[in-house]
Design a protein around this motif. Structure first.
Motif, short mmCIF file in Angstrom:
data_model
loop_
_atom_site.label_atom_id
_atom_site.label_comp_id
_atom_site.label_asym_id
_atom_site.label_seq_id
_atom_site.Cartn_x
_atom_site.Cartn_y
_atom_site.Cartn_z
N ALA A 158 -5.32 -6.94 -3.06
CA ALA A 158 -6.27 -6.48 -4.08
C ALA A 158 -6.75 -5.08 -3.74
CB ALA A 158 -7.43 -7.45 -4.18
N GLY A 159 -7.08 -4.88 -2.46
CA GLY A 159 -7.56 -3.56 -2.05
C GLY A 159 -6.51 -2.50 -2.28
N ALA A 160 -5.27 -2.82 -1.90
CA ALA A 160 -4.20 -1.84 -2.10
C ALA A 160 -3.94 -1.63 -3.58
CB ALA A 160 -2.92 -2.32 -1.41
N GLY A 161 -4.19 -2.67 -4.37
CA GLY A 161 -3.93 -2.57 -5.80
C GLY A 161 -4.91 -1.63 -6.49
N VAL A 162 -6.18 -1.70 -6.11
CA VAL A 162 -7.11 -0.78 -6.76
C VAL A 162 -7.03 0.61 -6.15
CG1 VAL A 162 -8.75 -2.54 -7.44
CG2 VAL A 162 -9.03 -1.41 -5.25
N ALA A 163 -6.46 0.65 -4.91
CA ALA A 163 -6.31 1.92 -4.21
C ALA A 163 -7.64 2.63 -4.07
CB ALA A 163 -5.26 2.80 -4.87
N GLY A 164 -7.65 3.91 -4.22
CA GLY A 164 -8.89 4.62 -3.90
C GLY A 164 -9.05 4.64 -2.40
N TYR A 165 -9.95 5.49 -1.92
CA TYR A 165 -10.09 5.62 -0.47
C TYR A 165 -10.54 4.32 0.15
CZ TYR A 165 -9.82 10.56 -1.50
OH TYR A 165 -9.39 11.77 -1.93
N TYR A 166 -11.56 3.74 -0.47
CA TYR A 166 -12.08 2.52 0.12
C TYR A 166 -11.06 1.40 0.07
CZ TYR A 166 -16.75 4.42 0.57
OH TYR A 166 -17.82 5.14 0.95
N GLY A 167 -10.35 1.33 -1.02
CA GLY A 167 -9.36 0.26 -1.17
C GLY A 167 -8.33 0.30 -0.05
N ILE A 168 -7.72 1.49 0.12
CA ILE A 168 -6.67 1.59 1.14
C ILE A 168 -7.25 1.40 2.53
CG2 ILE A 168 -4.99 3.12 2.17
CD1 ILE A 168 -4.10 2.21 -0.51
N ASP A 169 -8.37 2.09 2.79
CA ASP A 169 -8.96 1.98 4.11
C ASP A 169 -9.34 0.54 4.41
OD1 ASP A 169 -8.62 4.53 4.62
OD2 ASP A 169 -10.73 5.14 4.60
N GLY A 170 -9.98 -0.08 3.44
CA GLY A 170 -10.40 -1.46 3.65
C GLY A 170 -9.21 -2.36 3.84
N ALA A 174 0.83 -1.20 0.00
CA ALA A 174 0.00 0.00 0.00
C ALA A 174 0.87 1.25 0.00
CB ALA A 174 -0.91 0.00 1.22
N ARG A 175 1.97 1.18 0.76
CA ARG A 175 2.76 2.38 0.97
C ARG A 175 3.70 2.66 -0.19
NH1 ARG A 175 5.38 5.01 5.44
NH2 ARG A 175 5.85 7.02 4.53
N ILE A 176 4.32 1.61 -0.71
CA ILE A 176 5.41 1.82 -1.66
C ILE A 176 4.99 1.57 -3.10
CG2 ILE A 176 7.71 1.06 -2.32
CD1 ILE A 176 8.17 0.42 0.63
N LEU A 177 4.28 0.48 -3.35
CA LEU A 177 3.97 0.18 -4.75
C LEU A 177 2.85 1.07 -5.25
CD1 LEU A 177 4.14 -3.70 -4.95
CD2 LEU A 177 5.89 -2.01 -5.40
N PRO A 178 2.97 1.55 -6.46
CA PRO A 178 1.88 2.35 -7.01
C PRO A 178 0.69 1.45 -7.33
CG PRO A 178 3.56 2.00 -8.65
CD PRO A 178 4.08 1.40 -7.39
N PRO A 179 -0.54 1.94 -7.20
CA PRO A 179 -1.70 1.07 -7.49
C PRO A 179 -1.70 0.67 -8.95
CG PRO A 179 -2.38 3.34 -7.15
CD PRO A 179 -0.95 3.25 -6.75
N HIS A 180 -2.03 -0.54 -9.20
CA HIS A 180 -1.99 -1.05 -10.56
C HIS A 180 -2.96 -2.21 -10.65
CE1 HIS A 180 -0.39 -2.88 -14.23
NE2 HIS A 180 0.07 -1.65 -14.50
N PRO A 181 -3.70 -2.33 -11.75
CA PRO A 181 -4.65 -3.45 -11.86
C PRO A 181 -3.97 -4.80 -11.71
CG PRO A 181 -4.95 -1.89 -13.65
CD PRO A 181 -3.77 -1.41 -12.89
N ALA A 182 -2.72 -4.89 -12.14
CA ALA A 182 -2.03 -6.17 -12.04
C ALA A 182 -1.91 -6.61 -10.58
CB ALA A 182 -0.64 -6.07 -12.67
N ILE A 183 -1.69 -5.62 -9.71
CA ILE A 183 -1.56 -5.97 -8.29
C ILE A 183 -2.90 -6.46 -7.77
CG2 ILE A 183 -1.08 -5.03 -6.01
CD1 ILE A 183 0.90 -3.17 -7.33
#
Lengths: 494, 667
Positions: free
Chosen positions: B275-287, B228-237
């Motif tokens: 998966a959540g960290a990969g899509v990022a967005g508020y909900y993704g990271i929070d979740g 979540a912190r280092i990798l940029p969000p990416h669909p592959a993740i």
């Protein structure tokens, strides 16, 4: 920055040399006096080197010309920051090894031969580091190489004699190559002094021959790839304190010689222009991979350490091949790091061999609980070898790798890391078996603590703690020294 | 905020003191956790400033919003796990566990890559030591593998950091500017990305049971935090996370050991977070971050229950537990261990995402984040159903159907820890607003709406149906063939290849040695050739000497013949010239005298020849003995007969050459 004349470098070299005779005389009468005198000599030598510190740190260079042997060929001494760094490191390790020897050698035969040779090798080693011209360097280099033959064959077993024979032949070949190089240099430049500007102006064919000769001469000592064959035979058969010195310090004289050749004889511009560093780089990469890979297959503990030394010397050669500022810092700092790490490892291995007689890695299960202190030191040094953060090995690898990135060659970084992984593959099983495994066939017996005597543990502890102390802790003296030395060399070295 | 890094090393102090100190530490950890939870100000903190001077950065800590969430989990769950092991764990294990928790916190709060890397390695080694401390050969093997595996990961991180630093010149933790692939791989090692997940099943089930509770929380969650912190969000993740979720479930269904099953579940659940960290967005990271905490809680709870069964029944194998069949004399496990069974049930419900347990909250957020994320969304749904199935298996075969004699009772602190964890699961489920202060993006936590609840219950229902359909199959167990395992397919060959390469290289090295030896030998052959040549030359001289002697003999013969002839001629002359007798006598004497002189001369020539001959012979034998000595066996070359005359010769030769060259220079 100014050039000063002082007798101190001569004293540093001559004092142990004279003391050799004193020890030789004394040992006919008293063993205790002999041991005490040997340790005292090493300590005084160390302190004398330290006494140079204020002048050196002020940026001064100390010179002393002794006399001329032939026209334009003289015995002279010259101490700059690089000489000082290596001299202080060597005499420090030598001092600890001398203390360690007292208990290690007490059951050995032929101590009356061992101690004078130990001290006179110290003298010639100091002579190498403080030499003011290539001729003096050569004289002391040959003296050290030939005299340390006595250390290699100390055990007088068939293996030792064979290894010693090989060592002798290789040393003579190396010495002749070096001689050849020096003659060419003298022919071209008319002088072999290291205090002037660089001796070669442009990359000529003759210069190339000289470079190759120097490379063979010093590379032989440094365990460079096709000339390393003597090393894995000679280091394990020597008594452990001697192998610690052979591996920790004497290999570095080769590296030191190459540094001098690169910066004083040819000069950095010439090296960059001519692309001769590429030869060094190829050899360094092969040396790193070969040393690390072969170490994995070795079953004898000291043999494994010896191959590991080859790999680590490859790092140092690589630093010289890259020749950016940070690579050079990493290179010089790795000389420090490797001296601390490998001496710790060899001394710890010596303690294990002395106490248990085990040399084979398979038998080392449970040794960590039997000799917790020794193995703990071994672990520290081994982790430093792998390059785990708080240790000095990490710092030198990091700086070297940054240097390689500066030069735009990430390939070298990958080589470094592959070799680190291989280091892990050959050190970690030893540590794990030592602390968590059990002795083969005695799984259920409780293990009794059976440590080496204090006089052996203290040097091991000091060296192991140095691995930690000169890693990520504040006031990292070796790192400062290497940084100033690298800066000094890049400025032209005079 | 000061950081909680320096853990005490107290394996040697007395039992009582150690316990007291540990309890104190635990309280401190819990306090810190709640201090953190309250969202209070945390100051940045820096030590070892001098590191900046040597081209690195100082160890500095800062409370990044993501980190606060994760660190809350590490501290709180770490405290519970240590509480669980307080009475049963090995003192060394407790000490190392503290170090491990501390290093996880250290990673969480690291403000720069140097401190991150440092704690990363500390975590690797402390976790490896935790596995190794069990000291069985299996554990040692697994610990070794774990160590090598993660050292490799650490080196990749080293490479990534190096490239990032070379590109930007700064160590601040951020999305990497270069070397992204190395970061992804390195983090993948810790977060158990798919081909790199094998270590989870090596390590966690092997360690002793109180330890595996500690372990379950740490390593993979650090991986998620780093994703979540280092990798940029990416669909592959996101896709990677989803496939981890599905893969973990499939593997979990095949397992017999309780803790192995749970370990594969870690992969699956970590998949959700990735998966959540990969899509990022508020909900993704929070979740994702909330799921880290929740998952640590209920996974610790489940591991604690499994550990209790292991301690009490002596086995954790679901088939062994079911072995007693319908034997009425052996009580079912849940009756013997009611608290553990209750814990397992709550944990199972929470992990399945059933309201009102905490798993529901974070899964709801994740589901919201994944909405419209393509295949990943479907895969996660499938994984949710699978989770239910496998936890039915866990609870049903482990606690309801499984029967075992209770051999040892579980201790007080174990019970306390289980109750505490269960309670927290429920509290965080019912009242999720507790964490709102430290949620990175402060998502709305109004999760209890009919749609969400119905979906969750749907999954539960589907899972239950599937479980009863598959009941028999699961009871029998499915054993996939060995060639399907990752170890077999990937790592075994890699490991063997590395070793084979090393062996080849060392063979090359030996060959090189042979070449040197051969060159030495051929040199000695050459020497013996020259010796033979020398011998032949000697013979030739000898022969020529002989010839000279023969020649001399012949000359002597000739001379005597001449003498005779002169004698005869003298007589003849006497006879022929009687008259001039005086003159003739004188002449005769003269002739005789000259004959004598010639004889003497011939004798002298013979003598000279003899002397020459002797000299040649001597020089021949002399050179032969020198070669014999040089050719001697290596073992003869020792310190005792080091050949100084040959040395001196070499030295003289060298000096001579040198002086020659030096003086010819001026010509």
């Amino acid at each position: 920055m100014e050039v000063k004349t002082s007798f101190l470098p001569v004293w540093v070299v001559m004092f142990p040399m004279l003391m050799t005779f004193v020890i030789y005389y004394v040992e006919q009468h008293s063993e205790k006096m002999r041991n005490a005198l040997s340790v005292a000599t090493a300590v005084v030598t160390f302190l004398s080197v330290v006494a140079l510190y204020p002048e050196i740190v002020a940026g001064n260079i100390i010179e002393y010309r002794m006399f001329q042997l032939l026209p334009n060929l003289e015995i002279s001494f010259r101490v700059d920051i690089l000489s000082f760094s290596l001299a202080v490191l060597s005499s420090f390790v030598w001092m600890l090894v001398a203390v360690y020897s007292v208990d290690y050698m007490c059951k050995e035969h032929g101590c009356n031969r061992y101690y004078p040779v130990l001290i006179i090798t110290l003298a010639s080693c100091m002579g190498i580091f403080m030499a003011g011209d290539l001729f003096t360097l050569f004289v002391f280099f040959e003296a050290m190489s030939l005299i340390s033959y006595v250390l290699v064959v100390h055990e007088e077993t068939v293996d030792a004699l064979k290894a010693g024979y090989k060592y002798l032949i290789m040393t003579i070949i190396g010495g002749l190559a070096l001689f050849f190089g020096i003659i060419i240099t003298f022919e071209v430049a008319g002088t072999v002094s290291l205090s002037g500007p660089t001796l070669f102006g442009e990359p000529t064919a003759l210069g190339f021959f000289a470079f190759i000769s120097f490379l063979i001469g010093f590379g032989m000592k440094a365990g460079m790839f096709p000339l390393h064959v003597w090393l894995p035979d000679a280091h394990p058969v020597a008594p452990s304190p001697a192998s610690a010195l052979l591996s920790g310090i004497m290999l570095k004289t080769g590296a030191y010689g190459l540094l001098r050749v690169i910066f004083h004889v040819f000069g950095i511009e010439l090296m960059r222009e001519s692309g001769w560093t590429l030869i060094l780089a190829v050899i360094a990469v092969i040396t790193i991979l070969l040393g690390s890979a072969v170490a994995i297959t070795q079953e004898d503990l000291k043999r494994r350490l010896a191959y590991s030394s080859i790999g680590q010397m490859g790092y140092i050669l690589l630093g010289m091949a890259i020749l950016t500022e940070r690579a050079l810092i990493g290179n010089i700092f790795h000389i420090f790091s490797h001296a601390f790490m490998k001496s710790t490892l060899f001394l710890a291995a010596g303690a294990i061999i002395l106490k248990t007689g085990k040399r084979n890695i398979k038998d080392l299960g449970g040794i960590g609980r039997q000799m917790p202190f020794t193995m703990f030191a071994f672990t520290l040094a081994a982790l430093a070898m792998i390059g785990i953060p708080p240790f000095n090995g990490f710092l030198s690898k990091w700086t070297l790798a940054l240097g390689a990135m500066d030069a735009g060659v990430p390939f070298y970084v990958i080589i470094l890391l592959v070799s680190s992984l291989l280091n892990g593959l050959y050190y970690l099983p030893i540590i794990i078996a030592a602390f968590f495994g059990a002795e083969h066939g005695h799984e259920h017996e409780p293990i009794k603590v059976n440590e080496a005597p204090y006089k052996m543990l203290i040097p091991i502890a000091i060296l192991a703690v140095s691995c930690l102390l000169f890693g990520l802790l504040p006031t990292n003296l070796p790192f400062d020294l290497s940084r100033v030395a690298a800066d000094f060399l890049l400025r032209g070295g005079f | 905020m000061g950081c909680f890094v320096i853990a005490p090393f107290l394996p040697k102090v007395s039992e009582k003191l150690r316990r007291n100190v540990l309890v104190l530490m635990l309280c401190f950890m819990v306090l810190l956790a709640f201090y953190n939870l309250s969202g209070a100000e945390l100051r940045d903190f820096t030590v070892l400033k001098s590191l900046a001077e040597i081209g690195l950065a100082p160890l500095s800590f800062t409370a990044h919003p993501y980190a606060r969430m994760a660190v809350f989990g590490f501290l709180f769950v770490g405290a519970i796990a240590l509480l669980y092991g307080l009475q049963v764990a090995d003192p060394r294990e407790q000490a190392v566990s503290l170090v491990a928790v501390a290093s996880a916190v250290g990673i969480g709060f690291s403000a720069n890559f140097v401190s991150l890397f440092f704690f990363w390695e500390v975590l690797t080694f402390s976790v490896a030591i935790l596995i190794l401390l069990k000291q069985t050969p299996h554990a040692i093997n697994m610990g070794y593998r774990f160590m090598i595996f993660h050292v490799a990961g650490g080196l990749l991180l080293f490479l990534g950091i190096l490239q990032h630093y070379a590109a930007t010149g700064s160590f601040v933790v951020e999305k990497p500017a270069a070397g992204l692939i190395f970061f992804a791989l390195a983090i993948g090692f810790k977060a158990a990305f798919l081909p790199l997940h094998v270590w989870v099943a090596w390590g966690y089930p092997t360690a002793s049971f109180p330890t595996s509770v500690v372990l379950a929380g740490l390593t993979t969650k650090i991986g998620v935090y780093a994703v979540a912190r280092i990798l940029p969000p990416h669909p592959a993740i996101a896709l990677m996370g989803a496939s981890m979720a599905v893969f973990g479930i499939c593997c979990a269904l095949l397992q017999k050991d309780m803790r192995r099953l749970l370990s594969y579940h870690i992969i699956s659940q970590v998949g959700y977070m990735v998966a959540g960290a990969g899509v990022a967005g508020y909900y993704g990271i929070d979740g994702s971050m909330l799921h880290v905490v929740n998952h640590m809680l209920y996974k610790a709870l489940l591991f604690m229950s499994a550990g209790s069964v292991l301690l009490a029944a002596g086995t954790e194998n679901l088939h062994d537990l079911g072995h007693h069949g319908e034997d009425r004399h052996v009580p079912p496990v849940w009756r013997g261990l009611p608290i553990a069974a209750l814990g397992a049930l709550i944990g199972a419900l929470a992990i399945s995402g059933v309201p009102p347990f905490n798993g529901y909250v974070s899964k709801y957020l994740l589901k919201k984040a994944m909405y419209g994320a393509g295949p990943a969304e479907k895969m996660l749904m499938f994984a949710s159903v699978g989770t239910v199935v496998s936890f039915c298996k866990f609870c049903y075969f482990g606690f309801i159907k499984g029967r075992a004699h209770i051999k040892r009772d579980i201790t007080f602190t174990m019970k306390a820890a289980i109750i505490l964890a269960s309670a927290s699961c429920i509290v965080l489920g019912v009242y999720p607003y507790l964490v709102k202060n430290i949620l990175p993006y402060h998502s709305k936590l109004t999760v209890y709406n009919p749609a969400g609840i119905i979906t969750a219950l749907q999954f539960l229902g589907m899972g239950l149906v599937a479980f009863f359909a598959l009941n028999k199959v699961l009871e029998r167990g499915i054993k996939p063939p060995a060639w399907m395992s990752m170890e077999y397919l990937f790592y075994g060959p890699i490991y063997r290849t590395v070793f084979r390469c090393c062996r080849i290289v060392s063979k090359l090295d030996r060959d090189l040695d042979h070449i040197y030896e051969m060159s030495g030998k051929s040199g000695s052959i050459l020497v013996s050739f020259t010796q033979r040549f020398d011998g032949a030359l000697n013979d030739a001289y000898e022969k020529s000497g002989g010839m000279a002697r023969r020649l001399a003999e012949r000359a002597e013969q000739f001379d005597s013949a001449l003498d005779d002839a002169y004698g005869k001629s003298g007589e003849l002359a006497k006879k022929l010239a009687g008259k001039a007798a005086e003159f003739d006598d004188a002449l005769d004497n003269a002739y005789e005298k000259s004959g004598d002189v010639a004889k003497k001369l011939a004798g002298k020539a013979a003598e000279l020849d003899g002397a020459l001959d002797g000299m040649y012979e001597k020089s021949g034998s002399h050179s032969r003995s020198l070669w014999d000595r040089l050719r001697g066996r290596p073992t003869d070359w020792n310190i005792k007969n080091l050949n100084f005359d040959s040395f001196l010769m070499a030295l003289m030769l060298g000096l001579f050459l040198f002086i020659l060259i030096y003086y010819t220079r001026n010509i």
